[in-house]
Design an enzyme around this catalytic site. Structure first.
Site, PDB file in Angstrom:
ATOM      1  N   ASP A  71      -3.298   2.668  -5.604  1.00 15.29           N
ATOM      2  CA  ASP A  71      -2.548   2.648  -4.677  1.00 15.29           C
ATOM      3  C   ASP A  71      -2.343   1.374  -3.782  1.00 15.29           C
ATOM      4  O   ASP A  71      -1.506   1.266  -2.847  1.00 15.29           O
ATOM      5  CB  ASP A  71      -2.713   3.902  -3.479  1.00 15.29           C
ATOM      6  N   GLU A  72      -2.785   0.215  -4.300  1.00 13.90           N
ATOM      7  CA  GLU A  72      -2.647  -1.126  -3.569  1.00 13.90           C
ATOM      8  C   GLU A  72      -2.403  -2.242  -4.679  1.00 13.90           C
ATOM      9  O   GLU A  72      -3.300  -2.171  -5.566  1.00 13.90           O
ATOM     10  CB  GLU A  72      -3.759  -0.994  -2.784  1.00 13.90           C
ATOM     11  N   ASP A 104       0.931  -1.040  -0.120  1.00 15.30           N
ATOM     12  CA  ASP A 104      -0.016   0.001  -0.165  1.00 15.30           C
ATOM     13  C   ASP A 104       1.110   1.371   0.144  1.00 15.30           C
ATOM     14  O   ASP A 104       1.758   1.314   0.785  1.00 15.30           O
ATOM     15  CB  ASP A 104      -0.983   0.016   1.166  1.00 15.30           C
TER      16      ASP A 104
END
Length: 418
Positions: free
Chosen positions: A114-115, A15
């Site tokens: 974002d992950e 993350d």
């Protein structure tokens, strides 16, 4: 619980810390850890929302995602920026490119901008222990892109996610095994801190006397299945840290729904203005279904009222007899749902989605609707123009009224400035 027969993989979830604000910090040579940064949808709209806030912004000024621009204090240390979605996507792709150095494409699942999920189960002979590999990846991401990251690792996707959310985000990296279920997972309370349990499910479980994950794990399976159906089975096994889902499953199973949602830039007080935006959204989801030759049997309309009306709203779905990807048929169902549930309050959020998808060729062209085939061919022609020249090449008249949002949003990326 006997875990010996369960798969024991090395799944990691990486993350990016405060991704949008971190990207902005890199772009402007700022330290995201110490500078109060907020990325705001539109700095010209006082009601615009914060899309991301740096750790310093959250800690010093209690500004977080969802805060309105007018709620941000006037302080000389605060730095406000508008989103640069194209740049954010480039940075996200750069992170994925780094992951490709370590594992093949099928071992990576981009969960969001974002992950990322990454399967390191068979990489030990190449890179050493998976824990060290993840730390090397985190270091390379920082050295190459100046982005800070956290990572959770576990024997399955669920445990990796829990390790990330419940521990790694505080310390940078965490690995959970099945041995950690009773000592780290079971004490979790309130239940909404457990991945996959929302506020409604939490309330129902609380009413059953279940307030921690440990209590959930010790609740008989048949009791949970009786109360929640299939979801009860999932709740029980998740409480024991068991997850048999495949890393590639979300990609292999294909699209199961199409949806669009947006936070309006002002309160919509007139029902006709609300209808205009709903029509634009129906056009969008219907086109995406037509592009993949799919049709839907279930249509959902969601509506959120303004904070000035003390919030609230509704989300209602309707199943129709014949699957469709016709914009106006979807719109008509949405109008019915609106008429039945609208409470005559200012509207600030809208969403439209279609589910229960099936192959378009299975649609029955009713003998009593002679224009069905003509309408499908016309829609295909319009879609072709939009695919070639852009979504704003052909728009309905409502999009050019003060209520319409399609013209402005066509110049954005992901609903925000590019």
């Amino acid at each position: 619980m006997d875990y010996s027969k369960l798969p024991n993989r090395s799944i990691a979830i990486i993350d990016m810390v405060s991704f949008y604000s971190s990207c902005i910090a890199v772009l402007h040579n700022l330290d995201v850890r110490t500078v109060p940064i907020a990325v705001v949808g539109n700095l010209e709209q006082k009601g615009s929302v914060v899309l991301a806030a740096s750790p310093a912004m959250k800690k010093r000024f209690r500004v977080k995602t969802g805060t309105r621009l007018f709620e941000i204090p006037n302080h000389p240390d605060i730095r406000l920026f508008e989103p640069k979605m194209s740049y954010f996507l480039e940075m996200s792709m750069a992170v994925t490119k780094i992951l490709h150095k370590y594992v093949p494409p099928e071992a990576i699942l981009v969960y969001s901008v974002d992950e990322c999920l990454i399967d390191l189960t068979t990489t030990e002979k190449l890179w050493g222990p998976p824990e060290q590999t993840i730390k090397h990846i985190q270091k390379e991401i920082f050295d190459s892109l100046q982005l800070h990251s956290t990572a959770g690792m576990g024997p399955n996707i669920l445990m990796a996610k829990l390790a990330l959310d419940l521990e790694a985000k505080k310390i940078g990296f965490s690995k959970w095994t099945y041995d950690d279920v009773q000592t780290k997972l079971w004490p979790v309370s309130p239940l909404s801190e457990m991945w996959g349990i929302g506020s409604r499910t939490e309330k129902t479980l609380n009413n059953m006397g279940i307030t921690s994950v440990g209590q959930l794990a010790r609740t008989p399976l048949n009791v949970l299945e009786s109360k929640f159906g299939v979801m009860g089975n999932q709740l029980y096994h998740h409480a024991w840290g068991i997850d048999l889902s495949n890393l590639g499953a979300p990609l292999e199973e294909g699209q199961i729904s199409y949806g669009k949602s947006q936070v309006l830039m002002r309160d919509y007080n007139k029902i006709e203005d609300v209808k205009a935006v709903i029509l634009e959204m129906c056009e969008d989801v219907a086109k995406r279904a037509r592009d993949t030759y799919q049709a839907a049997r279930a249509i959902t309309l969601g509506l959120g009222y303004s904070k000035n009306a003390f919030g609230g709203g509704f989300q209602r779905a309707r199943t129709i007899y014949e699957a469709t990807n016709d914009t106006m048929k979807i719109y008509k169902v949405c109008l019915d749902l609106l008429k039945e549930n609208y409470d005559n309050k200012p509207v600030r959020q809208l969403s439209v989605s279609i589910t229960k998808l099936e192959d378009e060729h299975s649609m029955q062209l009713s003998l009593f609707e002679k224009d069905n085939w003509k309408n499908r061919k016309l829609a295909a022609a319009l879609d072709s123009v939009r695919n070639r020249f852009g979504s704003a090449a052909l728009l309905r008249a409502v999009s050019y009224t003060p209520a319409g949002t399609a013209v402005k949003r066509s110049k954005m990326v992901g609903g925000h400035k590019g």
